[in-house]
Motif scaffolding. Structure first.
Motif, PDB file in Angstrom:
ATOM      1  N   THR A 123       0.831  -1.207   0.000  1.00  0.00           N
ATOM      2  CA  THR A 123       0.000   0.000   0.000  1.00  0.00           C
ATOM      3  C   THR A 123       0.863   1.254   0.000  1.00  0.00           C
ATOM      4  O   THR A 123       0.564   2.244  -0.683  1.00  0.00           O
ATOM      5  N   CYS A 126       2.255   1.594  -3.472  1.00  0.00           N
ATOM      6  CA  CYS A 126       1.177   2.101  -4.326  1.00  0.00           C
ATOM      7  C   CYS A 126       0.997   3.597  -4.122  1.00  0.00           C
ATOM      8  O   CYS A 126       0.836   4.353  -5.092  1.00  0.00           O
ATOM      9  N   SER A 127       1.042   4.052  -2.876  1.00  0.00           N
ATOM     10  CA  SER A 127       0.887   5.476  -2.571  1.00  0.00           C
ATOM     11  C   SER A 127       2.007   6.298  -3.191  1.00  0.00           C
ATOM     12  O   SER A 127       1.773   7.385  -3.737  1.00  0.00           O
ATOM     13  N   ALA A 131       1.506   9.159  -5.928  1.00  0.00           N
ATOM     14  CA  ALA A 131       2.000  10.513  -5.665  1.00  0.00           C
ATOM     15  C   ALA A 131       2.915  10.977  -6.793  1.00  0.00           C
ATOM     16  O   ALA A 131       2.886  12.149  -7.190  1.00  0.00           O
ATOM     17  N   TYR A 272     -10.302   1.827  -6.197  1.00  0.00           N
ATOM     18  CA  TYR A 272      -9.706   1.466  -4.914  1.00  0.00           C
ATOM     19  C   TYR A 272     -10.726   1.085  -3.835  1.00  0.00           C
ATOM     20  O   TYR A 272     -10.332   0.556  -2.793  1.00  0.00           O
ATOM     21  N   LEU A 284      -6.384   6.828   1.586  1.00  0.00           N
ATOM     22  CA  LEU A 284      -5.356   6.650   0.558  1.00  0.00           C
ATOM     23  C   LEU A 284      -5.154   7.924  -0.249  1.00  0.00           C
ATOM     24  O   LEU A 284      -4.009   8.371  -0.419  1.00  0.00           O
ATOM     25  N   PHE A 287      -3.409  10.559   1.802  1.00  0.00           N
ATOM     26  CA  PHE A 287      -1.982  10.309   1.964  1.00  0.00           C
ATOM     27  C   PHE A 287      -1.216  10.620   0.675  1.00  0.00           C
ATOM     28  O   PHE A 287      -0.118  11.181   0.711  1.00  0.00           O
ATOM     29  N   VAL A 288      -1.818  10.291  -0.451  1.00  0.00           N
ATOM     30  CA  VAL A 288      -1.200  10.618  -1.749  1.00  0.00           C
ATOM     31  C   VAL A 288      -1.063  12.125  -1.902  1.00  0.00           C
ATOM     32  O   VAL A 288      -0.020  12.632  -2.330  1.00  0.00           O
TER      33      VAL A 288
END
Length: 406
Positions: A123, A126-127, A131, A272, A284, A287-288
């Motif tokens: 994860t 992925c982030s 980004a 997602y 998510l 955070f991105v």
């Protein structure tokens, strides 16, 4: 608004770049700015004819008396040379491949979860990939927003809405009205939105002293180089820009941009939600945005924040842009990391120039600066980042000294 003519200001509300960018040049010759922002000035002039009031007499009051006429002519000659050498023409393959690598990053981030699952490490990876794709999409929308990719403005506008709306979930009109003010009057208080810090920071050498003398203390400014790390890079995109974007779209009833932005969020949650559910998907994307914000703030501030920040001085185009911008050394990584905004000087002088041509015009700009004794600053990436913090500390110290002793 161009040259020696006077035009009506009321139709400025229909101006694609916003009404403010026009009013910022009230009382001065805006020829260089007009040419810089419009790839086809002859086409735009058709819309100006009904607005013409009359020719301004040489004796009319203006803000141009302090400008170096020779320097203005030399820059316009450079502009003519740039056009003749084809440096304002884009290579479609370059931008197609650039868009492709953004789409590939998004696909790989999603495929990672489909194939290997949603462990914490995957994860996080992925982030990071999302980004990266968001940051690179930010540089690409910047290209379309400046009309530097397609031959016609209409196609640039359409693709700009697609990239900033569908790929990033933001508003093209919000970006246009904000960013073109920055380009028109970089680092000028009350005209450049990027130096409107809403009393959170004091910037440059003059604002801190003005705040100190007036005993203004909205924040402990002598610590601003420290709290910058808490409220600057982490919050600009996920909090400040997000609120401002949606507030602008609703207040201006910009339903087209809102629809484009909604396609981004619809696509994101469709992709997602099966892995993380609704609240997990919200976490998510948050955070991105948090990661992307760090990338964006450091790249955009390292070219401007350590430079001169002042009130309006009515400088010529070349002097104004050189005093407010600096470059970062060229390298393959720096070019990619900053979306070629390491050539900030060239970008500000020629906003519609495709980014892949900046390195070709840079020697010509440097030679012109040497001829007229203008500083042409080039820094390493490390020094540029350090200078951001150093400039905040310097401004905070100036505020404290004025606050205590003046």
């Amino acid at each position: 608004m161009e040259g020696e003519v006077a035009v009506q200001s009321t139709p400025g509300k229909r101006h694609p770049g916003g009404i403010r960018v026009i009013s910022h040049f009230a009382g001065e010759d805006a020829t260089d700015a007009f040419v810089a922002f419009h790839p086809d000035p002859n086409f735009v002039r058709k819309f100006l004819k009904p607005l013409l009031i009359g020719e301004l007499a040489p004796t009319e009051p203006s803000q141009d008396h302090g400008k170096n006429a020779v320097m203005v002519q030399d820059f316009q000659a450079l502009r003519d040379r740039v056009e003749k050498e084809g440096l304002l023409r884009a290579r479609p393959l370059f931008f197609s491949l650039y868009l492709g690598h953004i789409v590939l990053l998004e696909a790989l981030a999603l495929g990672l979860l489909w194939v290997w699952g949603t462990s914490w490490s995957l994860t996080l990876l992925c982030s990071l990939m999302l980004a990266t794709s968001q940051s690179q999409a930010g540089w690409l929308q910047h290209d379309y927003g400046h009309l530097s990719v397609c031959k016609t403005s209409s196609w640039n506008h359409v693709l700009h809405k697609f990239v900033i709306g569908h790929l990033k979930g933001a508003s093209a009109n919000w970006w246009n009205h904000r960013h073109f003010q920055h380009h028109a009057k970089p680092n000028v208080f009350s005209k450049d939105p990027d130096v409107n810090s809403l009393h959170v920071f004091v910037l440059g050498d003059k604002q801190p002293v003005e705040y100190g003398i007036k005993k203004l203390k909205y924040m402990p400014y002598h610590h601003q180089h420290q709290y910058f790390f808490l409220i600057g890079p982490p919050l600009v995109i996920p909090v400040f820009f997000t609120i401002q974007i949606f507030q602008t779209m609703f207040s201006q009833r910009n339903w087209v941009d809102l629809a484009w932005a909604m396609t981004f969020y619809l696509r994101f949650f469709c992709c997602y939600y099966p892995f993380f559910g609704f609240f997990g998907s919200v976490a998510l994307i948050s955070f991105v945005r948090f990661l992307e914000s760090h990338w964006f703030v450091w790249v955009t501030q390292m070219n401007h924040l350590p430079m001169e920040i002042d009130h309006e001085r009515h400088q010529d185009w070349l002097t104004m842009q050189l005093s407010a911008t600096c470059n970062i050394e060229q390298s393959t990584f720096n070019d990619w990391f900053s979306g070629h905004l390491n050539f900030q000087i060239e970008h500000h002088l020629f906003p519609t120039m495709p980014r892949h041509n900046y390195h070709m015009v840079a020697p010509l700009v440097r030679a012109l600066c040497e001829k007229h004794g203008l500083p042409y600053q080039v820094k390493t990436l490390q020094k540029a980042i350090i200078d951001v913090v150093g400039s905040l500390k310097k401004s905070g110290d100036l505020w404290l000294d004025a606050y205590l002793h003046k």
